[in-house]
Design a protein around this motif. Structure first.
Motif, PDB file in Angstrom:
ATOM      1  N   GLU A   1      22.823  52.744 -28.770  1.00  0.00           N
ATOM      2  CA  GLU A   1      22.798  54.209 -28.823  1.00  0.00           C
ATOM      3  C   GLU A   1      21.427  54.766 -28.460  1.00  0.00           C
ATOM      4  O   GLU A   1      21.287  55.958 -28.179  1.00  0.00           O
ATOM      5  N   ASN A   2      20.421  53.906 -28.439  1.00  0.00           N
ATOM      6  CA  ASN A   2      19.070  54.324 -28.048  1.00  0.00           C
ATOM      7  C   ASN A   2      18.941  54.484 -26.541  1.00  0.00           C
ATOM      8  O   ASN A   2      17.939  55.017 -26.054  1.00  0.00           O
ATOM      9  N   PHE A   3      19.965  54.030 -25.814  1.00  0.00           N
ATOM     10  CA  PHE A   3      19.900  54.059 -24.361  1.00  0.00           C
ATOM     11  C   PHE A   3      20.918  55.047 -23.798  1.00  0.00           C
ATOM     12  O   PHE A   3      21.679  55.666 -24.530  1.00  0.00           O
ATOM     13  N   ALA A   4      20.931  55.172 -22.460  1.00  0.00           N
ATOM     14  CA  ALA A   4      21.811  56.140 -21.799  1.00  0.00           C
ATOM     15  C   ALA A   4      23.277  55.843 -22.070  1.00  0.00           C
ATOM     16  O   ALA A   4      23.662  54.692 -22.300  1.00  0.00           O
ATOM     17  N   TYR A   5      24.100  56.876 -21.990  1.00  0.00           N
ATOM     18  CA  TYR A   5      25.520  56.733 -22.308  1.00  0.00           C
ATOM     19  C   TYR A   5      26.273  55.971 -21.223  1.00  0.00           C
ATOM     20  O   TYR A   5      27.085  55.103 -21.517  1.00  0.00           O
ATOM     21  N   THR A   6      26.005  56.304 -19.938  1.00  0.00           N
ATOM     22  CA  THR A   6      26.745  55.651 -18.863  1.00  0.00           C
ATOM     23  C   THR A   6      26.351  54.173 -18.767  1.00  0.00           C
ATOM     24  O   THR A   6      25.193  53.811 -18.996  1.00  0.00           O
ATOM     25  N   THR A   7      27.310  53.341 -18.414  1.00  0.00           N
ATOM     26  CA  THR A   7      27.080  51.894 -18.378  1.00  0.00           C
ATOM     27  C   THR A   7      25.954  51.521 -17.430  1.00  0.00           C
ATOM     28  O   THR A   7      25.054  50.743 -17.786  1.00  0.00           O
ATOM     29  N   LYS A   8      25.957  52.085 -16.214  1.00  0.00           N
ATOM     30  CA  LYS A   8      24.942  51.742 -15.223  1.00  0.00           C
ATOM     31  C   LYS A   8      23.551  52.083 -15.727  1.00  0.00           C
ATOM     32  O   LYS A   8      22.629  51.269 -15.664  1.00  0.00           O
ATOM     33  N   MET A   9      23.370  53.303 -16.228  1.00  0.00           N
ATOM     34  CA  MET A   9      22.058  53.724 -16.697  1.00  0.00           C
ATOM     35  C   MET A   9      21.647  52.968 -17.960  1.00  0.00           C
ATOM     36  O   MET A   9      20.470  52.688 -18.169  1.00  0.00           O
ATOM     37  N   LYS A  10      22.625  52.630 -18.800  1.00  0.00           N
ATOM     38  CA  LYS A  10      22.308  51.903 -20.026  1.00  0.00           C
ATOM     39  C   LYS A  10      21.640  50.568 -19.713  1.00  0.00           C
ATOM     40  O   LYS A  10      20.600  50.228 -20.300  1.00  0.00           O
ATOM     41  N   PHE A  11      22.192  49.825 -18.762  1.00  0.00           N
ATOM     42  CA  PHE A  11      21.635  48.521 -18.432  1.00  0.00           C
ATOM     43  C   PHE A  11      20.270  48.640 -17.757  1.00  0.00           C
ATOM     44  O   PHE A  11      19.393  47.801 -17.968  1.00  0.00           O
ATOM     45  N   LEU A  12      20.081  49.681 -16.966  1.00  0.00           N
ATOM     46  CA  LEU A  12      18.769  49.895 -16.360  1.00  0.00           C
ATOM     47  C   LEU A  12      17.728  50.210 -17.432  1.00  0.00           C
ATOM     48  O   LEU A  12      16.579  49.745 -17.362  1.00  0.00           O
ATOM     49  N   GLU A  13      18.119  50.969 -18.444  1.00  0.00           N
ATOM     50  CA  GLU A  13      17.191  51.309 -19.516  1.00  0.00           C
ATOM     51  C   GLU A  13      16.916  50.105 -20.413  1.00  0.00           C
ATOM     52  O   GLU A  13      15.802  49.940 -20.923  1.00  0.00           O
TER      53      GLU A  13
END
Length: 283
Positions: free
Chosen positions: A206-218
Motif C-alpha cells: 500500500e506504500n506504492f502505486a496502485y497500478t500493477t506496472k507502477m507498483k513494481f517500478l516503485e
C-alpha cells in the motif's frame, strides 16, 4: 509441467475429458522437429512439495477443488459448455494431460523429477551448471531472476506448428529496473512469491502505486535506495522483516532467507546474459 498451457487452450475439450492422443501427437511432432535440429531435450517434472511452499500449495489446491465443484455442478445441471467456459475459463483444471506429456517426454529426452528442490530451481541449477544449455522453456517469471547465460523462451507463446515464440531478456529487465542480480532477489521477494505471499505483503504494498506496472517500478526504486550496499545479510533480513510485518519474528526471517536462497545458484553481477555463442543444445 509447463507444456500443459500450450496444449489446453481449447477449454471445451478439457471439460469433455483429456485428449491424450491429440496431446501426444502434437508433442511428438514438436520434439521430433527440435531433435532434427540436433537439439538435446531435457525435461523436468514436479516431485514432492517443498516445506516452505506447502501452505501456498494447499491453499491453491483447496481453491481449485472448490472451483471445480462449481464447474461439476454446472455440468450436472445441463449448463451449455460455452456458458461454463465463459464463466469459469481460467479455473478449468488442465492437468489431466500430464500423463500423456510424461510419456512423450520420456520418448524424446531425459526426464527428471524435482525432489530435493522446487522444479524451477532444479531447472535453473541444471542450466547454470551446464554451459551447453541454449535456453529454458517455461511460463514462470522466477526464471527472470535466476543467474546464468542461458536464454528464456516463453512456452505459453510457443506455436507448435511454426516453432516461433517470445524471448524474455533477463539482462534487459535488470537494466530497466536499474538493479543488480542480488537486488533482483530482494525485488522478487518483496514483490511476492510462493514463499512470501502477496497476502502478507498487502499492507506493505500500500506504500506504492496502485497500478500493477507502477507498483513494481516503485518497488524497484525502493530496493535500489535501501539495498545499494549488501554487506550485512542478517541486518538486511531484519530490516525487510520489520518493513513487511512491523516487527521481526523467526517465521518471516526464515521465509525471507528461503526466498533469497531459492533464486540463487551463485552471485556474480558481472556476468553477461545471452551474448555468448549459441550451442546446439536446448533445454
Amino acid at each position: 509441467m509447463a507444456f500443459v498451457s500450450s496444449l489446453s487452450k481449447d477449454k471445451a475439450e478439457i471439460l469433455c475429458g483429456g485428449r491424450f492422443q491429440k496431446c501426444y501427437e502434437k508433442l511428438d511432432s514438436l520434439f521430433t522437429s527440435l531433435k532434427s535440429l540436433e537439439a538435446e531435450l531435457i525435461f523436468f517434472l514436479d516431485g514432492c512439495i517443498q516445506d516452505t511452499k506447502f501452505s501456498t500449495w494447499a491453499r491453491r489446491q483447496d481453491k481449485r477443488y472448490q472451483e471445480n465443484l462449481k464447474i461439476m455442478n454446472e455440468v450436472y445441471e445441463g449448463t451449455p459448455l460455452k456458458m461454463i467456459i465463459q464463466k469459469y475459463g481460467l479455473d478449468i483444471y488442465t492437468n489431466t494431460l500430464l500423463s500423456a506429456i510424461e510419456v512423450v517426454c520420456q520418448k524424446h529426452g531425459q526426464l527428471n523429477y524435482a525432489v530435493k528442490r522446487e522444479c524451477d530451481q532444479e531447472i535453473a541449477n541444471f542450466a547454470f551448471k551446464n554451459q551447453r544449455v541454449l535456453a529454458v522453456f517455461s511460463n514462470d517469471t522466477d526464471f527472470m531472476i535466476f543467474p546464468g547465460n542461458w536464454r528464456y523462451f516463453s512456452l505459453r507463446d510457443l506455436n507448435l506448428n511454426t516453432l516461433r515464440t517470445k524471448e524474455f531478456d533477463r539482462k534487459a529487465l535488470r537494466k530497466a529496473l536499474k538493479l543488480n542480480r542480488y537486488q533482483m532477489k530482494i525485488f522478487a521477494t518483496i514483490s511476492g512469491n510462493d514463499i512470501v505471499s502477496q497476502r502478507e505483503l498487502k499492507k506493505f504494498h500500500e506504500n506504492f502505486a496502485y497500478t500493477t506496472k507502477m507498483k513494481f517500478l516503485e518497488i524497484a526504486k525502493y530496493v535500489k535506495k535501501n539495498f545499494c550496499d549488501i554487506k550485512h545479510h542478517f541486518e538486511m533480513l531484519q530490516f525487510i522483516a520489520k518493513e513487511i510485518c512491523g516487527q521481526v519474528n523467526e517465521s518471516i526471517l526464515k521465509r525471507l532467507q528461503s526466498s533469497f536462497e531459492s533464486y540463487g545458484v551463485s552471485i556474480d553481477d558481472n556476468d553477461s546474459t545471452g551474448d555468448e555463442s549459441i550451442n546446439n543444445s536446448l533445454l
